[in-house]
Design a protein around this motif. Structure first.
Motif, PDB file in Angstrom:
ATOM      1  N   TRP A 130      -7.165  -1.838  -8.515  1.00 41.06           N
ATOM      2  CA  TRP A 130      -6.074  -2.019  -7.553  1.00 41.06           C
ATOM      3  C   TRP A 130      -5.969  -3.449  -7.041  1.00 41.06           C
ATOM      4  O   TRP A 130      -4.866  -3.995  -6.933  1.00 41.06           O
ATOM      5  N   GLN A 154       0.834  -1.205   0.000  1.00 42.62           N
ATOM      6  CA  GLN A 154       0.000   0.000   0.000  1.00 42.62           C
ATOM      7  C   GLN A 154       0.868   1.254   0.000  1.00 42.62           C
ATOM      8  O   GLN A 154       0.633   2.188  -0.773  1.00 42.62           O
ATOM      9  N   CYS A 175      -2.557  -5.524  -6.906  1.00 41.87           N
ATOM     10  CA  CYS A 175      -1.940  -5.819  -5.612  1.00 41.87           C
ATOM     11  C   CYS A 175      -1.571  -7.300  -5.533  1.00 41.87           C
ATOM     12  O   CYS A 175      -0.477  -7.662  -5.055  1.00 41.87           O
ATOM     13  N   ARG A 231       0.386   2.287  -3.717  1.00 41.80           N
ATOM     14  CA  ARG A 231      -1.007   2.719  -3.833  1.00 41.80           C
ATOM     15  C   ARG A 231      -1.159   4.065  -4.538  1.00 41.80           C
ATOM     16  O   ARG A 231      -1.935   4.202  -5.493  1.00 41.80           O
ATOM     17  N   PHE A 241       0.037   3.970  -8.051  1.00 43.51           N
ATOM     18  CA  PHE A 241      -0.945   3.262  -8.856  1.00 43.51           C
ATOM     19  C   PHE A 241      -2.082   4.188  -9.274  1.00 43.51           C
ATOM     20  O   PHE A 241      -2.596   4.086 -10.390  1.00 43.51           O
ATOM     21  N   ALA A 268       3.193  -0.141 -12.806  1.00 48.36           N
ATOM     22  CA  ALA A 268       1.739  -0.172 -12.658  1.00 48.36           C
ATOM     23  C   ALA A 268       1.057   0.208 -13.967  1.00 48.36           C
ATOM     24  O   ALA A 268       0.051  -0.409 -14.362  1.00 48.36           O
TER      25      ALA A 268
END
Length: 363
Positions: A317, A150, A321, A154, A157, A190
């Protein structure tokens, strides 16, 4: 008894000049909470924040002495003290933090999912960076490895998600190939992942990187083809889009001169090559357009609403992930000395591509 706050300060005119300073803490006012900074990621994206700190007001989020800045990072903190209704001591949150032992925020908009910082100096800044997400009872954040993913990926992303959406909204400008520089960077990985997942695509995803990173980038499988920067002149000339994460003027010039009018769109995103020559002007082909993620977030929210935007982001996501879990080795760096050393390693580009760094703050 509260101890002084420790701040990591960077000289704005010389990103290599850093120092830790102690600042006396003050008692909380009504509506405020004290967040104890726990851990955060340090990536090339944070260097972009520093490089463009004045231009895009990244330095303005966390006040610092004249001539210095407090580097923004993404990470986790715990509520150590609260004078705000609805926020309790011990809650864990994820959000935009300084490299400091603590951060005092004035709680504004409050919901079950989190709260915003309503401090006066942050109200003119992008609301995207002012939100703190409650994660205490969220299984998506449970465990050190998930927290690291994360923190590291995150928000990068989010930028990739928005670029992918922007290109899709424009039918990829009719391109037959999408070129992504700094292909080993977290944001580029990403984006490569998302671009390859576009259903019915008729373009090739090409990752551009240095010779030393070709092996790692190829093994991810996130690009259709990986090309050494030195071999750009060998790429066939066809309609293309260039997504520039490097911000290196020489590289940008090479791409524009090689493709010329066949380059349908040139998107300037990051500055991972922060010490390289700046972006060029008067280039053949389209004029490079700066991509500001927070502007695109606002546009998506106005189109989909907050819930719609967050749902679409989560839908993208979650599989990423899962895909990226285990791709990188996570290194942990604890305390002021190690954090300062880590910052300089990231600044100088000495952190191995396959490594993601998490810093753990200790009082």
């Amino acid at each position: 008894m509260r101890s002084d706050r420790s701040d990591f300060l960077i000289e704005k005119s010389n990103l290599r000049s850093t120092v830790w300073r102690e600042v006396p803490t003050a008692a909380l006012e009504p509506g405020q909470v004290r967040l104890r900074v726990d851990r955060f990621a340090l990536t090339a994206n944070n260097i972009t924040y520093a490089f463009f700190g004045d231009k895009f007001r990244y330095w303005d989020f966390f006040p610092a002495p004249e001539g210095y800045g407090r580097l923004p990072v993404w990470g986790f903190a715990e509520v150590e003290e609260s004078r705000a209704d609805g926020v309790t001591v011990g809650e864990r949150v994820f959000g935009y933090l300084p490299i400091s032992t603590e951060l005092v925020v004035s709680v504004g908009e409050l919901s079950q999912s989190g709260f915003s910082d309503a401090s006066p100096w942050r109200q003119e800044l992008s609301a995207v960076y002012n939100r703190y997400l409650r994660v205490t009872d969220d299984p998506a954040f449970s465990g050190a490895s998930l927290e690291a993913l994360q923190a590291v990926f995150r928000l990068l992303f989010v930028t990739s998600f928005l670029i992918d959406g922007f290109l899709a909204d424009n039918d990829f400008f009719g391109a037959r190939s999408v070129l992504v520089s700094s292909a080993s960077s977290k944001t580029s990985l990403a984006l490569g992942y998302l671009l390859k997942r576009n259903s019915g695509r008729d373009f090739e995803v090409v990752g551009l990187t240095s010779a030393s990173n070709i092996g790692f980038v190829s093994e991810t499988g996130y690009y259709d083809r990986v090309v050494d920067y030195e071999d750009i002149g060998k790429i066939e000339i066809e309609p293309a889009v260039f997504v520039d994460m490097a911000g290196n003027g020489q590289l940008q010039s090479t791409i524009h001169h090689h493709f010329g009018d066949a380059l349908r769109y040139s998107c300037a995103v990051g500055r991972s090559h922060w010490e390289g020559p700046g972006r060029s002007s008067g280039l053949p082909g389209p004029r490079p357009a700066v991509f500001l993620a927070f502007d695109h977030v606002d546009m998506k929210i106005s189109k989909w609403g907050v819930d719609g935007y967050e749902r679409r982001l989560a839908d993208a996501w979650d599989p990423f992930c899962n895909a990226v879990d285990g791709l990188l080795e996570i290194s942990y760096h604890t305390g002021r000395e190690e954090i300062e050393t880590l910052y300089h390693s990231v600044l100088e580009g000495k952190l191995p591509t396959q490594l993601a760094a998490m810093a753990i703050m200790r009082r």
